[in-house]
Design an enzyme around this catalytic site. Structure first.
Site: not given
Ligand code: CAA
Length: 297
Positions: A105, A148, A151, A171
């Site tokens: 998400a 998500g 999911e 998460e």
């Molecule tokens: N939401 C918003 N933006 C996201 C994102 C997310 N879930 N995941 C990645 N991005 C964005 C980053 O902020 C970044 O944007 P900027 O270039 O503007 O800074 C861009 O995508 C590239 O990401 P990274 O620079 O972080 O890329 P990376 O290769 O270094 O890392 C990753 C990749 C490990 C996937 C890392 O991006 C990460 O940990 N993302 C979050 C994963 C996460 O926590 N997901 C769960 C979300 S909560 C949820 O999903 C709730 C639910 O159950 C419904």
């Protein structure tokens, strides 16, 4: 003269809908289909397969690793619903790109949500359009399928993965819990112990581990994934659409009994995390690109 359907197929095949071209207004069916498939910004749609009977949806926010913002989900729901009601479509594929199926998400979008915002808006309710689809949906996962994203893959009926796919429910790292079925569907796929490990650590698992656990049915080389997924959709498409629909309902019945109550419980806890300081800190730290400083409050 070309039929409405063949013109529609031709335009879909050329991705014309996504280029915002105007449809002829003389044909009601065409207009109906066209108006149901507007120029999408966050997804791309196509119709593929040798019989042009497979609806393909590609998530298309590559810069945000296909983070699942609300506008994307509204479009995804619309595309799935349209394919579901199109009699020429036998099965639907949802895919991303080589780096990400979807990284979850959209954390930036929900960063400032409060508990009451979530309850009032029914946050993530658009996701139900996917589970209401009567036709088989296959997830073709390359790259990250996190939170998500994992999911969404689990909302699909079958998951095929590319060998570099990574699955996880991270998460917990940002001070919340899975909110779109992760705590309920994952244990049903992989069992309690593995689901607990994945949800409580936030660790990722690779495609072969996911296959071994039963989360994924097959793993392919990255460049073969889509081709193989289309073959699977075409194979399903050789059967009676009615019986395929009934078979899907029957399998889901075995697997979804009591799922609804679990999903409601999960959603109330997920919303509840938005009342905590640690959830706010976790998402803020992610956006600010630093480690979170959790205070247990
Ligand atoms: N939401 C918003 N933006 C996201 C994102 C997310 N879930 N995941 C990645 N991005 C964005 C980053 O902020 C970044 O944007 P900027 O270039 O503007 O800074 C861009 O995508 C590239 O990401 P990274 O620079 O972080 O890329 P990376 O290769 O270094 O890392 C990753 C990749 C490990 C996937 C890392 O991006 C990460 O940990 N993302 C979050 C994963 C996460 O926590 N997901 C769960 C979300 S909560 C949820 O999903 C709730 C639910 O159950 C419904």
């Amino acid at each position: 003269m070309a039929s409405v359907r063949s013109v529609t197929r031709f335009l879909l095949g050329k991705n014309i809908f996504n280029n915002n071209l105007v449809a002829p207004t003389s044909n009601a069916n065409f207009v109906k289909f066209y108006s149901a498939a507007p120029a999408y910004e966050n997804i791309k749609i196509d119709v593929v397969g040798s019989k042009k009977n497979v609806g393909l949806i590609q998530l298309n926010r590559p810069k945000a690793l296909n983070a699942l913002c609300k506008p994307l989900f509204v479009e995804l729901g619309k595309a799935v619903t349209d394919f579901d009601s199109d009699n020429s479509i036998s099965a639907i594929i949802i895919t991303g790109n080589e780096k990400a199926f979807a990284a979850g998400a959209d954390i930036k979008e929900m960063q400032n949500n409060t508990y009451s915002d979530n309850v009032r808006a029914g946050f993530l309710r658009e996701w139900e359009d996917i589970s209401n689809c009567g036709k088989p949906i296959i997830a073709a996962v390359n790259g990250f399928a996190l939170g998500g994203g994992c999911e969404l893959a689990m909302l699909c009926d079958i998951i095929y993965a590319g060998e570099k796919a990574k699955f996880g429910q991270p998460e917990i790292n940002i001070g919340t819990i899975p909110g779109a079925g992760g705590t309920q569907r994952l244990p049903r796929y992989v069992g309690k112990s593995k689901a607990m490990e994945i949800v409580l650590t936030g660790n990722f698992i690779d495609a072969y581990e996911a296959e071994k656990m039963g989360l994924v049915s097959r793993v392919f080389p990255v460049e073969k994934l889509l081709e193989e997924t289309i073959k699977l959709a075409e194979r399903i498409g050789t059967h009676s659409p009615l019986i395929v629909k009934l078979a899907k309902q029957a399998v889901n019945q075995a697997y979804e009994t009591q799922l609804k109550a679990g999903l409601q419980f999960e959603k109330s806890i997920f919303y509840g995390t938005f009342a905590t300081a640690d959830r706010r800190e976790g998402m803020t730290a992610f956006v600010e690109k630093r480690s979170p400083n959790f205070k247990n409050e």
